[in-house]
Structures are given as C-alpha cells and as structure tokens.
Design an enzyme around this catalytic site. Sequence first.
Site, mmCIF file in Angstrom:
data_model
loop_
_atom_site.group_PDB
_atom_site.id
_atom_site.type_symbol
_atom_site.label_atom_id
_atom_site.label_comp_id
_atom_site.label_asym_id
_atom_site.label_seq_id
_atom_site.Cartn_x
_atom_site.Cartn_y
_atom_site.Cartn_z
ATOM 1 N N CYS A 354 0.926 -1.191 0.029
ATOM 2 C CA CYS A 354 -0.019 0.006 0.065
ATOM 3 C C CYS A 354 0.843 1.185 -0.072
ATOM 4 C CB CYS A 354 -1.079 -0.098 1.218
ATOM 5 S SG CYS A 354 -2.023 1.266 1.123
ATOM 6 N N GLY A 355 0.692 2.055 -1.177
ATOM 7 C CA GLY A 355 1.611 3.417 -1.151
ATOM 8 C C GLY A 355 1.197 4.046 -0.064
ATOM 9 N N HIS A 356 0.018 4.747 0.055
ATOM 10 C CA HIS A 356 -0.230 5.738 0.759
ATOM 11 C C HIS A 356 0.000 5.372 2.226
ATOM 12 C CE1 HIS A 356 -4.508 4.182 1.340
ATOM 13 N NE2 HIS A 356 -4.211 4.596 2.326
ATOM 14 N N HIS A 474 -8.378 -4.523 -7.543
ATOM 15 C CA HIS A 474 -8.530 -2.879 -7.516
ATOM 16 C C HIS A 474 -8.901 -2.398 -8.968
ATOM 17 C CE1 HIS A 474 -6.107 -3.380 -3.919
ATOM 18 N NE2 HIS A 474 -6.158 -2.072 -3.846
ATOM 19 N N ASP A 500 -10.302 4.746 -2.714
ATOM 20 C CA ASP A 500 -9.174 5.310 -2.266
ATOM 21 C C ASP A 500 -9.169 7.078 -2.170
ATOM 22 O OD1 ASP A 500 -6.366 5.898 -1.602
ATOM 23 O OD2 ASP A 500 -5.914 4.062 -2.767
ATOM 24 N N CYS A 504 -3.265 6.713 -4.986
ATOM 25 C CA CYS A 504 -3.043 5.219 -4.959
ATOM 26 C C CYS A 504 -1.940 5.101 -5.297
ATOM 27 C CB CYS A 504 -4.099 4.273 -5.542
ATOM 28 S SG CYS A 504 -3.926 2.526 -5.463
ATOM 29 N N GLY A 505 -0.818 4.662 -4.473
ATOM 30 C CA GLY A 505 0.442 4.480 -4.680
ATOM 31 C C GLY A 505 0.725 3.239 -5.374
ATOM 32 N N THR A 506 0.225 2.137 -5.257
ATOM 33 C CA THR A 506 0.234 0.896 -6.035
ATOM 34 C C THR A 506 -0.513 1.122 -7.220
ATOM 35 O OG1 THR A 506 -1.444 -0.112 -4.793
ATOM 36 C CG2 THR A 506 0.726 -0.719 -4.009
#
Length: 581
Positions: A354-356, A474, A500, A504-506
């Site tokens: 999870c990026g964020h 997603h 999100d 969304c980082g990913t």
Amino acid sequence: MPALMTPCKADRTPDHDALVRKGQELIAAGMSAVVYCGSMGDWPLLTDEERMEGVARLAGAGVPVVVGTGAINTRSAVAHATHAARVGAHGLMVIPRVLSRGSSPNAQRHHFSAILSAAPKLPAVIYNSPYYGFATRADLFFDLRKEFANLIGFKEFGGLDDLRYAAENITSHDDKVTLMVGVDTAVLHGYVNCGATGAITGIGNALPKEVLHLVRLCQKAAESNVEARQRAQELEVALGVLSSFDEGPDLVLYYKHLMVLNGEDEYRLHFNETDALTDAQRNYVEAQYRLFKTWYADWSRQGGVAEHLDFCTSVVLEPRGHDAIIGALLLPPSRDDCVASVIYFNNLQNLGMCGHASIGLGVTLAYMGRIEPGRHRLETPVGVVEINLRDENTVSVTNVESYRHLKDVTVDVRGYGSFTGDVAWGGNWFFLVKDSPIDLTSANIRPLTDLTLKIREALEENGITGAGSAWIDHIELFGPPRSASANSRNFVLCPGGAYDRSPCGTGCSAKLACLAEDGLLEPGREWLQESVIGSTYRASYHLGENGAVVPTITGEAFVTSDATLIFNPADPYRLGIRSEG
C-alpha cells in the site's frame, strides 16, 4: 486442549509440582483446558492414587482439567470419575473398557453408563480410538445420551474416515453434541470438513503457540476464509512429522524429548527406566524439530490478516474506524537491512503493498522516534520496499517492480456497456480504464463506486485475472485532471468496496508500468497523479534488474491522532461492526 504428560522425578515417581506448573503455563498460553491422565500421561504406569493426586493438584491450582477415565476395570474408572467430580474437575474424557470384553457393545454400554452416572454433573466426551479395539457408533452414543444428559461430545482419535463418520452420523445429528479432533495430523480436516469445535493435542505440549496458531487458522478456514485455509494447510503440513508421533507407541518418549529440547529438564526421565528413544530416533526428531522451528520463524512473519482478523477488524471497522482505513501491522524484521516488517490490511483482507500507507508509516515511525530523515527499508508480503523520509511529513516510496500483465482487455459490463483496460501489477492487481464515462469528482463517488464494482464483477465472471489466477481486486478509472499541473485524475475502487482518498501508490505504480511499456513516459520523468478528491502524488520510475518498472511515489502524510484503543469485554462491537453477509 493438551493431553498432559506426567513429569518424572529421580525416584521414578510423579513430579506433581512440575505437572501443575506446566498446566498453568499452557492455560496462560491460551489453551482452554488440559486433559489428565490419559495415555499421554502414562496412566498404565501410575497408581490410581498418583493419578488422583495429579488431578486434585491441577484442580486445586485453578487449572481447568478434563479427567481421563482409562483404567484396568470399570470399578477403577468409576473411582476416577467420582474423584474428578469431588475435587472440582471440569469434565470427563470417558475411555472404553479395555483388557476384558473390549469388543462387546453390551459390555461397553454398561462400562460407559457406570462412569457417566458416577459424575452426572460433569460434561463428558467419549474417546473413540481404533487402538482400543472398539468403535463407538451412533446407535450406542445416542442410546447413552438419552439417559445421560452430561454426555455432550465425542473425541475421535481415528483417521480422516473416522472423523467423517463421527461428523455424518453423530455430531451432525444433534447440534448440542460437540466433536473434538483427537489426532494432531487431522486438525484442518476436523474443523473444516467435520465441524469440529475443539482439538486435543499431544504436540501442543511442546509447541503451544504454534498449535494454537493452527487452530485459529482452522476456525477461520471453517468460516470459508480462503487465505486462512491455505495458511492452515501450510502449517499442518510443516507440523506433519512432529504431529505424526502422536499416532505411534513412542509418542510419550518423543514429546518428552521435545520438552527437554525446550529446556524443561523435568521431562527427561520415564517411569520405566528402559523406556528411551534410540540414538537414531533422537537424531531424527531433533533434526525435524530444528527444521520446523526455523521454518515457522520465517513463515509466521509472512502471515496475513487471517491470523489477526479480530485485531484488524477492531481497528479499521466502525466504531473506531471506517471502511476506507488501511491498517499497518508492524512485526520484527527478518532482515538486518530492514527497520520493520509490515502487513497492510483493510476492511476485507491483507494487501500485498500500500503506497499511501507506506507514506503514512514513514511519517509515523519518525513521530515515534524509530527513524530519522533518510532512506529506510521495509519488508512487505510482496517484497522489500524503500521509504525516504524527506521531512517530517514528506515520504518517497520506492516500490517493488511493477509490470503490465494484459493490454487492451475488453469486458462487457451489464447496464454500462463495454470497457477496455489493462491488467497491471503495482504491489496489488489493477484493472486500469483510461477514459471514465463518469466525471471524476467527489460528487460522483456513489455512481463511480457502483460502476467499478460492476466492472470487477464482470472481470470475475469472464475469468479475467492477474498472473497465477490472482483476483483483480482494484479497479482504477482515469480522466482529465482539474489541476493544470497534474497529468491525470483517477478514481480507485479498493478490495472492500471503499474508494481510495489518495491517488493510490500501487495504482500509480501500475499506471507507470503501462505508460512505460507504451512509450509514453521515459525513466526519470515525473508524472503528477491527482485523486478524485484532488490530492496528488509525484511519481517516476527507473528500470529494474528484470526490465520491469521500479516506481517511486512521493506524497505527504500527517499524524492526526495518538490514541489508546480500549477493548471492553462487555462491548458487543469491540471487534468492529462486521457485515452479516
């Protein structure tokens, strides 16, 4: 419930002090009760008085004890049941008649009846085992239950087929009758396929944490949790050799030796001086024990939300959280070059990455005083990522290698028409649709959510997956940005149905992989991604060793709360408000 072994003093008499300490230790570890004194406790080698003293000492110390009634005759078995009731035991494990007329159903009926009537207020389970030369069948069990209301369960020590028989013909006939798995090699089968509600364990004496872990996974697997079932299978297979000692004549010798390896020297001796493992047996069990312990230490770090479901839901669901929250479960790292291991989770499942949440974790670790500005590495379920703490609120995350799996996939969505998108990996699986038919504004959150849920359903119905048949959890829609400085605006549907709030980082990582493959973004060039609420990430990439894209995502996070969560046992929603569906 562990079936306790009897520690032995130098004079070959029971060490009841050590017995009580072990019982207390296992209850403190999370076991619901202990069983004493069955074959694991060496009942044929002890006098009735020695066995009764052990039971009395356990009960007197507050250890919930279920008493085994194995004996050379019915009179002695009745004496143990009567004593158990008198000293405050919690239940009886009723052993069939052995040594004489063991194969006679009529003899066994009278034997069971005498024991059950001797302690009518103690809950009792009948212990069924092929080693006793007699199988208790449904007709006898229910004849006894009609007369003795305290007969509430059935412990099955036989194999898979015997457990299946017990489930089909006994415990499924009456939902007030419980099935206990009696063999350590069939715990998952017992819980999932046979509806077992408990297990009596031998290996759990030496490995209580690991066995309790297995049982928790089996309980979740019995609720149709796919991840838990897979993890339970992995753990049961890894325990297989050690658990299989439970099925042989040397079970006590093997499990006492494991206790000695744990540093419990009071289990070194046996009541018969000649009882001992051979050098070959000892070498084998020690090698298997080392192998399992090393494997488990690594495997348990890779665990997902199934192992911690109650904790996860209590944190991210109402009344403490809401469906868009992402949690981060911190664990000790297994690598010296990492500051922590982390499992990210939402309201449905664990996330590969999870990026964020990684940006938020970097800021939080700094707030906690665990990291300084600079570069740090984190272990995640999908690989090692790097966080670069630029200041107290700004973090750059260098993600795992990302790539496009499928290009220009068209799917028909009921009520909406056809949509074409790419399937890409950015630490999670995404279906990316270039041109959203609905304006990407916060006023349209509901229709955007409805559309992306339908797209995900259509992908599932058409068998469209990520690599290895992975679920595409997603869905990402793109459109023109509102900000003049941004390159794109997106809406991202998360696995649990929430959207999100970040870009969304990913999802940005998956987007970069597609842009790179299409020749639309060269390495090092920055891409500014805007979310449906207007928040932004700066994203760029370099090429990894395998030729895939290695994204770097930069964003901000702010600590908004430093709280203590309170779990009141009387609160019906202390574990979160869960969907009944």
